[in-house]
Design a protein around this motif. Structure first.
Motif, PDB file in Angstrom:
ATOM      1  N   TYR A   1      78.076  31.760   7.719  1.00 42.30           N
ATOM      2  CA  TYR A   1      77.759  33.181   7.867  1.00 42.30           C
ATOM      3  C   TYR A   1      77.879  33.596   9.334  1.00 42.30           C
ATOM      4  CZ  TYR A   1      76.129  33.214   3.032  1.00 42.30           C
ATOM      5  OH  TYR A   1      76.073  33.137   1.668  1.00 42.30           O
TER       6      TYR A   1
ATOM      7  N   ASN B   1      75.810  34.674  11.315  1.00 44.87           N
ATOM      8  CA  ASN B   1      74.709  34.221  12.178  1.00 44.87           C
ATOM      9  C   ASN B   1      74.828  32.730  12.522  1.00 44.87           C
ATOM     10  OD1 ASN B   1      74.156  33.110   9.715  1.00 44.87           O
ATOM     11  ND2 ASN B   1      72.088  33.945   9.527  1.00 44.87           N
TER      12      ASN B   1
ATOM     13  N   VAL C   1      74.942  30.153  10.368  1.00 40.93           N
ATOM     14  CA  VAL C   1      74.447  29.216   9.350  1.00 40.93           C
ATOM     15  C   VAL C   1      75.614  28.728   8.491  1.00 40.93           C
ATOM     16  CG1 VAL C   1      73.035  28.968   7.264  1.00 40.93           C
ATOM     17  CG2 VAL C   1      72.149  30.250   9.208  1.00 40.93           C
TER      18      VAL C   1
ATOM     19  N   ALA D   1      76.431  27.498   5.300  1.00 41.91           N
ATOM     20  CA  ALA D   1      75.766  27.449   3.996  1.00 41.91           C
ATOM     21  C   ALA D   1      76.461  26.499   3.036  1.00 41.91           C
ATOM     22  CB  ALA D   1      75.709  28.847   3.388  1.00 41.91           C
TER      23      ALA D   1
ATOM     24  N   PRO E   1      66.709  22.494  -2.685  1.00 40.05           N
ATOM     25  CA  PRO E   1      65.566  23.292  -2.228  1.00 40.05           C
ATOM     26  C   PRO E   1      66.022  24.682  -1.781  1.00 40.05           C
ATOM     27  CG  PRO E   1      66.212  21.709  -0.542  1.00 40.05           C
ATOM     28  CD  PRO E   1      67.062  21.427  -1.741  1.00 40.05           C
ATOM     29  N   ASN E   2      65.074  25.552  -1.486  1.00 37.80           N
ATOM     30  CA  ASN E   2      65.427  26.869  -0.967  1.00 37.80           C
ATOM     31  C   ASN E   2      66.258  26.699   0.299  1.00 37.80           C
ATOM     32  OD1 ASN E   2      64.108  28.236  -2.963  1.00 37.80           O
ATOM     33  ND2 ASN E   2      62.163  28.321  -1.838  1.00 37.80           N
ATOM     34  N   GLY E   3      67.302  27.492   0.411  1.00 37.08           N
ATOM     35  CA  GLY E   3      68.150  27.427   1.600  1.00 37.08           C
ATOM     36  C   GLY E   3      69.246  26.387   1.521  1.00 37.08           C
ATOM     37  N   ALA E   4      69.369  25.702   0.361  1.00 40.00           N
ATOM     38  CA  ALA E   4      70.357  24.627   0.226  1.00 40.00           C
ATOM     39  C   ALA E   4      71.792  25.158   0.199  1.00 40.00           C
ATOM     40  CB  ALA E   4      70.097  23.831  -1.055  1.00 40.00           C
ATOM     41  N   GLY E   5      71.942  26.405  -0.250  1.00 34.50           N
ATOM     42  CA  GLY E   5      73.295  26.963  -0.382  1.00 34.50           C
ATOM     43  C   GLY E   5      73.664  27.261  -1.827  1.00 34.50           C
ATOM     44  N   LYS E   6      72.679  27.161  -2.728  1.00 34.78           N
ATOM     45  CA  LYS E   6      72.963  27.353  -4.154  1.00 34.78           C
ATOM     46  C   LYS E   6      73.487  28.769  -4.435  1.00 34.78           C
ATOM     47  CE  LYS E   6      68.721  26.420  -5.475  1.00 34.78           C
ATOM     48  NZ  LYS E   6      68.096  26.262  -4.141  1.00 34.78           N
ATOM     49  N   SER E   7      72.764  29.770  -3.935  1.00 29.75           N
ATOM     50  CA  SER E   7      73.188  31.147  -4.212  1.00 29.75           C
ATOM     51  C   SER E   7      74.530  31.436  -3.558  1.00 29.75           C
ATOM     52  CB  SER E   7      72.150  32.150  -3.703  1.00 29.75           C
ATOM     53  OG  SER E   7      71.012  32.084  -4.502  1.00 29.75           O
ATOM     54  N   SER E   8      74.748  30.882  -2.366  1.00 33.05           N
ATOM     55  CA  SER E   8      76.043  31.085  -1.699  1.00 33.05           C
ATOM     56  C   SER E   8      77.156  30.545  -2.592  1.00 33.05           C
ATOM     57  CB  SER E   8      76.070  30.373  -0.347  1.00 33.05           C
ATOM     58  OG  SER E   8      75.080  30.903   0.495  1.00 33.05           O
TER      59      SER E   8
ATOM     60  N   ARG F   1      77.430  32.797  -5.819  1.00 34.10           N
ATOM     61  CA  ARG F   1      78.069  34.093  -5.535  1.00 34.10           C
ATOM     62  C   ARG F   1      79.567  33.923  -5.304  1.00 34.10           C
ATOM     63  NH1 ARG F   1      73.373  35.332  -2.170  1.00 34.10           N
ATOM     64  NH2 ARG F   1      74.625  34.710  -0.378  1.00 34.10           N
TER      65      ARG F   1
ATOM     66  N   GLN G   1      70.103  35.945  -8.911  1.00 27.33           N
ATOM     67  CA  GLN G   1      68.721  35.598  -8.587  1.00 27.33           C
ATOM     68  C   GLN G   1      67.824  36.840  -8.598  1.00 27.33           C
ATOM     69  OE1 GLN G   1      68.540  33.304  -5.033  1.00 27.33           O
ATOM     70  NE2 GLN G   1      66.394  32.821  -5.270  1.00 27.33           N
TER      71      GLN G   1
END
Ligand code: ADP
Length: 293
Positions: A12, A14, A16, A18, A36-43, A46, A82
């Motif tokens: 991204y 910023n 990161v 992902a 876990p949260n922030g792992a990159g699943k939603s990235s 999407r 999500q």
């Protein structure tokens, strides 16, 4: 039906990263993407759902190049994001009918039948006239599945669907997912290990953009059999144990602290061998990854 992801990367603006060179083949059936949260699943979800572009890599759905044929993919895709917002003042039946029009089901008789069948399948038929704003969290998620299944998708993506559901609603939701069908690709992204162990024949673990493991859950558990030990300790002893042993995780049971330690043989007095489950696989994978860094 196969979804093949090759060398997918995303950083991204910023800074990161992902997704870090993710390669993964997902067969038909229920596939669990655990992290876990922030792992990159939603990235990742999407990107597969054609909502954002990666920096590099490719995604193929059988012969279809997903990143180059977005319109084609959207015709065969069902997606439950999500954050699934609903119009609170509209009834489930009206909303689903409207979404069916958008999906291209223009024949009104066919649409009526499709909508009724999906409301039945998701156990919302009785509540079909109710405004979506009055639905419980579990009902909203089931409605989310109903809209994702419009138009008989070949690829269904559900992103963290059970977060926030109470145990009964979660059960009902997982049962519904398990009935969707074996011949399409269904990707369930979740940070809840039990979602994957309850439902998925295949799974992957991702952590901070890295793919740590691809396996079938039963095999992954088999691999670590005989190496996971547990001991009940006092809570204040935890830091000392973490210092001395390879503690993969600690949990509370009946107010006591129980640690799980990964070791080829007994770590010492008071430890007993446990029959591992997917939590042990998950935390061992993350621990091994961190050690390599
Ligand atoms: P997960 O779904 O596993 O919780 P995400 O894909 O949402 O993970 O996020 C992965 C990482 O990328 C996180 O560090 C998150 O903060 C970051 N991230 C996600 N979306 C964006 C964005 N649009 N802009 C910047 N950073 C983002």
């Amino acid at each position: 039906m196969n979804l093949t992801i090759s060398n997918l990367t995303k950083t991204y603006s910023n800074g990161v990263r992902a997704l870090n060179d993710i390669s993964l083949t997902i067969p038909s059936g229920m596939f669990g993407l655990l992290g876990p949260n922030g792992a990159g699943k939603s990235s990742l979800m999407r990107t597969i759902a054609t909502l954002q572009d990666p920096d590099g890599g490719s995604i193929m759905l059988d012969g279809l190049d997903v990143l180059k044929n977005k319109e084609e993919v959207r015709k065969v895709l069902g997606y439950l994001p999500q954050e699934f917002g609903v119009y609170p003042k509209v009834s489930a039946e009206e909303m689903l009918d409207h979404m069916a029009v958008l999906k291209g089901i223009s024949n009104s008789k066919q649409r009526k039948e499709t909508v009724a069948a999906l409301l039945n399948q998701t156990n919302l038929f009785e509540a079909r006239k109710r405004k979506l704003g009055t639905y419980s969290g579990g009902m909203k998620q089931r409605f989310g599945i109903a809209q994702a299944l419009l138009g008989n998708p070949k690829l269904v993506i559900v992103d963290e669907p059970t977060a926030g559901l109470d145990p009964a609603e979660r059960n009902r939701f997982l049962n519904l997912l398990s009935e969707i069908g074996e011949n399409i690709v269904i990707i369930l992204s979740t940070h809840i290990v039990e979602d994957v162990s309850d439902l998925c024949r295949n799974m992957a673990i991702i952590y901070k953009g890295n793919l740590l493991l691809i396996d079938d859950p039963l095999h992954a558990i088999e691999v670590i059999k005989g190496t996971i030990w547990q001991k009940t300790i006092e809570k204040h002893e935890l830091p000392a144990y973490q210092e001395k042993y390879n503690v993969i995780f600690s949990r509370l049971f009946a107010g006591k602290t129980i640690i799980h330690v990964a070791n080829p043989n007994s770590p010492g007095e008071g430890f007993e061998l446990v029959s591992p489950d997917l939590r042990d696989v998950y935390f061992t994978s993350i621990q091994n990854h961190l050690k390599k860094q």
